[in-house]
Design a protein around this motif. Sequence first.
Motif, mmCIF file in Angstrom:
data_model
loop_
_atom_site.group_PDB
_atom_site.id
_atom_site.type_symbol
_atom_site.label_atom_id
_atom_site.label_comp_id
_atom_site.label_asym_id
_atom_site.label_seq_id
_atom_site.Cartn_x
_atom_site.Cartn_y
_atom_site.Cartn_z
ATOM 1 N N LYS A 162 18.429 58.339 7.009
ATOM 2 C CA LYS A 162 16.996 58.234 7.275
ATOM 3 C C LYS A 162 16.622 58.864 8.612
ATOM 4 O O LYS A 162 15.479 59.248 8.817
ATOM 5 N N THR A 163 17.577 58.935 9.528
ATOM 6 C CA THR A 163 17.278 59.471 10.858
ATOM 7 C C THR A 163 18.278 60.550 11.257
ATOM 8 O O THR A 163 19.395 60.619 10.739
ATOM 9 N N GLU A 164 17.865 61.381 12.213
ATOM 10 C CA GLU A 164 18.736 62.425 12.742
ATOM 11 C C GLU A 164 19.929 61.818 13.473
ATOM 12 O O GLU A 164 21.047 62.348 13.414
ATOM 13 N N GLU A 165 19.709 60.689 14.149
ATOM 14 C CA GLU A 165 20.790 60.029 14.880
ATOM 15 C C GLU A 165 21.896 59.580 13.930
ATOM 16 O O GLU A 165 23.098 59.727 14.231
ATOM 17 N N GLU A 166 21.512 59.034 12.771
ATOM 18 C CA GLU A 166 22.511 58.593 11.790
ATOM 19 C C GLU A 166 23.317 59.779 11.270
ATOM 20 O O GLU A 166 24.537 59.693 11.095
ATOM 21 N N LEU A 167 22.626 60.888 11.008
ATOM 22 C CA LEU A 167 23.334 62.093 10.546
ATOM 23 C C LEU A 167 24.329 62.566 11.601
ATOM 24 O O LEU A 167 25.463 62.923 11.273
ATOM 25 N N CYS A 168 23.936 62.561 12.865
ATOM 26 C CA CYS A 168 24.816 63.051 13.928
ATOM 27 C C CYS A 168 26.085 62.209 14.031
ATOM 28 O O CYS A 168 27.166 62.752 14.297
ATOM 29 N N TYR A 190 14.886 62.916 3.552
ATOM 30 C CA TYR A 190 16.217 62.485 3.946
ATOM 31 C C TYR A 190 16.967 63.596 4.670
ATOM 32 O O TYR A 190 16.876 64.767 4.324
ATOM 33 N N TYR A 191 17.712 63.202 5.698
ATOM 34 C CA TYR A 191 18.691 64.095 6.296
ATOM 35 C C TYR A 191 19.943 64.009 5.419
ATOM 36 O O TYR A 191 20.319 62.926 4.975
ATOM 37 N N GLU A 192 20.572 65.140 5.180
ATOM 38 C CA GLU A 192 21.673 65.137 4.213
ATOM 39 C C GLU A 192 22.866 65.942 4.717
ATOM 40 O O GLU A 192 22.722 67.001 5.326
ATOM 41 N N ILE A 193 24.048 65.402 4.464
ATOM 42 C CA ILE A 193 25.303 66.122 4.666
ATOM 43 C C ILE A 193 26.034 66.149 3.337
ATOM 44 O O ILE A 193 26.173 65.114 2.679
ATOM 45 N N SER A 194 26.481 67.314 2.924
ATOM 46 C CA SER A 194 27.368 67.414 1.766
ATOM 47 C C SER A 194 28.528 68.320 2.158
ATOM 48 O O SER A 194 28.365 69.245 2.954
#
Length: 246
Positions: free
Chosen positions: A205-211, A175-179
């Motif tokens: 799930k993806t880098e695009e979603e994290l961005c 998972y890509y994660e932001i906290s």
Amino acid sequence: MIRLKELKKKEYNPKFEELFYFLYSVDIDHIMDFERYEKDGKLNVEIVIHGMKEKIRIMQFNKDYTIIVDYVERNNKGECIYQKVEYFTFKTIPEIVIKLKELLSKLSDIIVIEYDKRPYKAIYELVEHAKMALIADDSSWFKDKGLKRLSLTLADNKLNKIIFVSHDKYYDSGYYEISYRDYLEEEKKDDKWSYYDYFKKFQFKTEEELCEKLKELIEPCLRKRRVRKIGYKYNGILKEMAKHEG
């Protein structure tokens, strides 16, 4: 400094394409190409990197290619005093590129992966376009061995929060994660307060979603765009925090 747009306008011998693509897609300060001044069109390139005392030249002698590494020191007058010279000779351009990656990895902090092939390119591009007081990079994906982990720490007074961006390829979930934690929450703490109580966490799930989420969080810092040097490896969190606080 990534100069791929500049490379598109450059005239060079097509047989040197792999070399020039590499040179123009990593963070090299100065690329001096003397090929056009050579009557026979032989390869003759010199590169200079800020903070690296060694000077690297790539030259062609007859059918062989040679990398020349000049180890220099500067005296009190600023004059260069040559200490020693190393030569590496090759038959093909791909061999030169492989050796250059090895040398730059050893002698500098440059990320030696060509820009288009780098992992997390979208995340770095977004962060590099933001004007933030603190950007610390403790990632391990730069290295050939060990865990291939992304680990960024971001902070700015405009955000009033500290943000952690991470991704670990070691685990199956990946998972890509932001906290992040808001600074203001510290004022609400009581005797039972824990440092981790006020962290908010998001997984993607993806880098695009994290961005997309990261754009939302750092939006105040994106209003006045400042382009950083793409490819620069930021200091780790301890060095950056010391600079930020002091």
